[in-house]
Motif scaffolding. Structure first.
Motif, PDB file in Angstrom:
ATOM      1  N   ILE A   1      11.047  13.144   0.971  1.00 44.63           N
ATOM      2  CA  ILE A   1      12.084  12.238   1.457  1.00 44.63           C
ATOM      3  C   ILE A   1      11.798  10.845   0.894  1.00 44.63           C
ATOM      4  CG2 ILE A   1      13.229  11.276   3.488  1.00 44.63           C
ATOM      5  CD1 ILE A   1      12.173  13.665   5.071  1.00 44.63           C
ATOM      6  N   PRO A   2      12.636  10.335  -0.009  1.00 42.36           N
ATOM      7  CA  PRO A   2      12.386   9.013  -0.599  1.00 42.36           C
ATOM      8  C   PRO A   2      12.298   7.929   0.464  1.00 42.36           C
ATOM      9  CG  PRO A   2      14.068  10.185  -1.836  1.00 42.36           C
ATOM     10  CD  PRO A   2      13.820  10.980  -0.586  1.00 42.36           C
ATOM     11  N   ARG A   3      11.337   7.047   0.322  1.00 42.52           N
ATOM     12  CA  ARG A   3      11.136   6.007   1.331  1.00 42.52           C
ATOM     13  C   ARG A   3      12.291   5.011   1.359  1.00 42.52           C
ATOM     14  NH1 ARG A   3       6.295   2.719  -1.846  1.00 42.52           N
ATOM     15  NH2 ARG A   3       7.577   1.950  -3.556  1.00 42.52           N
ATOM     16  N   ASP A   4      13.004   4.829   0.230  1.00 37.22           N
ATOM     17  CA  ASP A   4      14.089   3.854   0.151  1.00 37.22           C
ATOM     18  C   ASP A   4      15.460   4.492   0.364  1.00 37.22           C
ATOM     19  OD1 ASP A   4      12.271   1.836  -0.376  1.00 37.22           O
ATOM     20  OD2 ASP A   4      12.363   2.130  -2.535  1.00 37.22           O
ATOM     21  N   LEU A   5      15.473   5.696   0.927  1.00 38.38           N
ATOM     22  CA  LEU A   5      16.740   6.357   1.248  1.00 38.38           C
ATOM     23  C   LEU A   5      17.412   5.648   2.420  1.00 38.38           C
ATOM     24  CD1 LEU A   5      18.748   8.769   1.083  1.00 38.38           C
ATOM     25  CD2 LEU A   5      17.213   9.984   2.642  1.00 38.38           C
TER      26      LEU A   5
ATOM     27  N   ALA B   1       0.828  -1.200   0.000  1.00 33.58           N
ATOM     28  CA  ALA B   1       0.000   0.000   0.000  1.00 33.58           C
ATOM     29  C   ALA B   1       0.857   1.242   0.000  1.00 33.58           C
ATOM     30  CB  ALA B   1      -0.880   0.002   1.244  1.00 33.58           C
ATOM     31  N   MET B   2       0.254   2.338  -0.447  1.00 36.78           N
ATOM     32  CA  MET B   2       0.919   3.624  -0.317  1.00 36.78           C
ATOM     33  C   MET B   2      -0.102   4.663   0.070  1.00 36.78           C
ATOM     34  SD  MET B   2       1.865   6.346  -3.006  1.00 36.78           S
ATOM     35  CE  MET B   2       2.169   7.979  -2.347  1.00 36.78           C
ATOM     36  N   LEU B   3       0.149   5.359   1.140  1.00 38.42           N
ATOM     37  CA  LEU B   3      -0.767   6.408   1.583  1.00 38.42           C
ATOM     38  C   LEU B   3      -0.284   7.750   1.088  1.00 38.42           C
ATOM     39  CD1 LEU B   3      -3.063   7.472   3.328  1.00 38.42           C
ATOM     40  CD2 LEU B   3      -1.398   7.751   5.126  1.00 38.42           C
TER      41      LEU B   3
ATOM     42  N   ILE C   1       3.461  13.010   7.143  1.00 37.68           N
ATOM     43  CA  ILE C   1       3.765  11.584   6.989  1.00 37.68           C
ATOM     44  C   ILE C   1       2.577  10.860   6.369  1.00 37.68           C
ATOM     45  CG2 ILE C   1       4.495   9.487   8.179  1.00 37.68           C
ATOM     46  CD1 ILE C   1       5.407  11.255  10.507  1.00 37.68           C
ATOM     47  N   GLY C   2       2.848  10.085   5.356  1.00 34.62           N
ATOM     48  CA  GLY C   2       1.864   9.168   4.804  1.00 34.62           C
ATOM     49  C   GLY C   2       2.310   7.756   5.085  1.00 34.62           C
TER      50      GLY C   2
ATOM     51  N   THR D   1       5.279   7.805   2.453  1.00 28.01           N
ATOM     52  CA  THR D   1       5.388   9.075   1.731  1.00 28.01           C
ATOM     53  C   THR D   1       5.584  10.176   2.762  1.00 28.01           C
ATOM     54  OG1 THR D   1       3.918   8.303  -0.022  1.00 28.01           O
ATOM     55  CG2 THR D   1       4.233  10.683   0.174  1.00 28.01           C
ATOM     56  N   THR D   2       6.680  10.918   2.655  1.00 28.62           N
ATOM     57  CA  THR D   2       7.015  11.888   3.694  1.00 28.62           C
ATOM     58  C   THR D   2       7.497  13.197   3.084  1.00 28.62           C
ATOM     59  OG1 THR D   2       7.725  10.030   5.094  1.00 28.62           O
ATOM     60  CG2 THR D   2       8.329  12.240   5.811  1.00 28.62           C
ATOM     61  N   PHE D   3       6.983  14.298   3.626  1.00 26.99           N
ATOM     62  CA  PHE D   3       7.426  15.641   3.256  1.00 26.99           C
ATOM     63  C   PHE D   3       7.896  16.377   4.510  1.00 26.99           C
ATOM     64  CE2 PHE D   3       4.612  14.903  -0.323  1.00 26.99           C
ATOM     65  CZ  PHE D   3       5.220  15.589  -1.370  1.00 26.99           C
TER      66      PHE D   3
END
Length: 575
Positions: free
Chosen positions: A200-204, A103-105, A157-158, A182-184
């Motif tokens: 901010i990339p989730r896979d960073l 899922a992705m919020l 934050i998602g 998903t984050t800003f």
């Protein structure tokens, strides 16, 4: 292959089967066993007060125009400018076979809500909206402070947590609180003239610090940190709360986080429907039969509900199938959403109430902003920002050099510190503006005058910061990159200092100005002595806590770094 072009074909990322329950007004998941059937609606019994108010205040839905994006009942594409039937309904979705579903919020609607920035005043049904909000005590992870004074940094934050009836176990098999999908980091300038939304990339790959976390019984528990792991593990994994994500972001960027806002999976559907859709533009068609089921022709579309979520979650329909490309599309979508809220939602009481109701239901926030008056005050502050000065960008990254198969990314060693410095020094991406209020009069005049050649600059470098090895790294940078060969590492300063300083004699002023240019030193860093120096005497550069790395200007970049960005006032067609 660079980070922008990396695909992730191995991940399964299917579109979700959500439908509107007419009895509750909420989107709910169509379960796999209902394939081929319309979702059953519960018997319509006595309406709850919330349902009655919703129906009484809801804006009447307009007829779907020909160009409006919909999935036609016969399964054909009804988007774009051709082949559309205005009477066509939604095509019935075939249920997916059970399998791994990620899922992705999307938190765009929540960001859009706070950016509307208007006191809804008489439009608020206070008790109802206030009761919608969930708040979490994150302790000192929230920098807090006044909403009126100083810069504001809000973490949005998602998570990939699914909520709502029928969602048990779907997507989040372990039934956790989800992950930081998903984050800003949303930075608002001190004078409220500009703002930057940093994705901010989730896979960073980054380090997650130890996190004090409030427990249900009121006690506090330290959740151990984890070195060099994916950023999205900063929330949900091992019991980490939003405060842990806030601590991770502060450690990563050097920017203190004041507040957080978090939304659930259903938010994008309800919020986009509350404003009658979001306009998007495509230069090329998007067709993804396997995952998101998104099928959009090139051109303009208005997306809401399920279509909007499919658009935001789509990656495999893009040319490079890259998560970074998906972030760009999400940024463009949010920018369009903000424009529509500003232009069409304000001044419409029914639409404002529908939006406020949907947004507050979607929100989880820190306790410091956990009620309507504080959220409204925050919205008013954000509403002072002109759309043309709201910029979306992404932390600069490169492919992880330690991986043979590219799956994660790491910070770009040159561009990332420059972007962080923009936020740390409260510098706008749309108009570079220094806030050096103290550097006036005689102090500012120290930077005016002739400059020596780099080869003539003689300086001793001391480390008064908390960064081990900072003096040697700076020395190497000055000598190799900038040609300051008459420089020496004097190791640690006698004590730690907060601000970097450059001490020099009157007859070294031209050298001091040159070094200030190279280092990005503000006028306040210059400390002019009273006696001239001898021919072989060096200036003294002491690095302070404000030092962020060699080549990173302490006073903020002279101009914005060259990074991809989206400006909220401009319509951009996604590629």
């Amino acid at each position: 292959m660079d980070a922008q072009n990396r695909g992730r074909a191995e991940e399964i990322d299917p579109a979700d089967q959500w439908v509107l329950n007419p009895a509750t007004g909420d989107y709910e998941l169509r379960l796999d066993q209902s394939a081929g059937q319309s979702p059953a609606s519960p018997p319509r019994g006595p309406r709850s007060r919330r349902s009655a108010v919703r129906e009484a205040t809801a804006t009447p839905r307009r007829q779907v125009p020909v160009q409006r994006s919909r999935r036609a009942a016969n399964g054909s594409d009804s988007r774009g400018s051709g082949g559309s039937d205005p009477q066509a309904g939604r095509r019935k979705r075939k249920a997916k076979k059970a399998g791994k579903k990620k899922a992705m919020l999307w938190t765009g609607g929540v960001m859009g809500f706070v950016l509307v920035g208007v006191s809804v005043g008489a439009y608020l049904v206070y008790d109802r909206l206030n009761g919608n909000i969930n708040s979490v005590d994150v302790g000192d992870a929230a920098n807090g402070g006044s909403l009126k004074d100083g810069p504001l940094n809000i973490l949005i934050i998602g998570t990939d947590k699914r909520t709502g009836k029928g969602n048990e176990g779907y997507g989040d098999r372990e039934n956790t609180t989800g992950h930081a999908d998903t984050t800003f980091l949303f930075h608002v300038s001190e004078d409220r003239t500009n703002a930057t939304a940093l994705s901010i990339p989730r896979d960073l790959k980054t380090d997650i610090p130890d996190c004090p976390t409030k427990q249900p019984d009121g006690s506090s528990k330290i959740i151990p940190g984890k070195a060099y792991t994916k950023f999205n593990e900063s929330f949900g994994v091992a019991g980490r709360d939003p405060g842990c994500t806030m601590r991770t972001v502060k450690q990563l960027t050097g920017v203190p986080v004041d507040h957080f806002m978090m939304a659930d999976f259903n938010a994008v559907k309800t919020l986009t429907s509350a404003i009658d859709g979001v306009d998007v533009c495509l230069t090329e068609p998007i067709k993804d039969d396997q995952y998101s089921k998104l099928d959009l022709a090139a051109g303009d579309h208005t997306l809401e509900g399920e279509d909007a979520l499919a658009f935001l979650r789509n990656r495999h329909g893009l040319g490079n199938e890259s998560d970074l490309d998906r972030i760009k599309m999400q940024q463009q979508f949010i920018a369009s959403m903000i424009r529509k809220m500003k232009e069409e939602t304000l001044g419409n009481p029914k639409r404002m109430l529908a939006l406020a109701d949907a947004a507050t239901k979607a929100l989880t926030v820190d306790k410091a902003i956990g009620d309507i008056p504080k959220l409204t005050g925050l919205a008013e502050e954000l509403g002072r920002i002109n759309l043309k000065n709201i910029t979306f960008t992404t932390i600069p990254v490169i492919d992880n050099p330690n991986e043979k198969v590219r799956a994660t990314v790491v910070l770009d060693p040159v561009k990332a510190p420059q972007v962080f410095s923009m936020l740390q020094t409260d510098t706008s991406f749309t108009e570079v503006k220094k806030k050096e209020k103290a550097a006036k009069g005689k102090q500012a005049a120290l930077l005016k005058g002739p400059r020596a050649e780099a080869s003539a600059v003689r300086v001793d470098v001391y480390n008064g910061s908390e960064t081990a090895g900072a003096a040697q790294k700076t020395l190497n940078w000055l000598q190799v990159e900038k040609g300051v060969l008459k420089s020496t590492n004097k190791s640690n300063a006698p004590e730690k200092i907060a601000k970097t300083t450059l001490e020099y004699a009157p007859n070294q002023a031209d050298q001091a100005r040159k070094l200030a240019d190279l280092m990005g030193l503000p006028a306040t860093a210059l400390k002019k002595g009273t006696e001239d120096a001898g021919e072989m005497q060096a200036m003294a550069l002491t690095l302070g806590a404000d030092f962020k790395g060699e080549g990173v200007p302490i006073s903020g970049p002279v101009k914005p770094p060259e990074v991809d960005k989206v400006e909220a006032d401009k319509k951009i067609c996604a590629k």
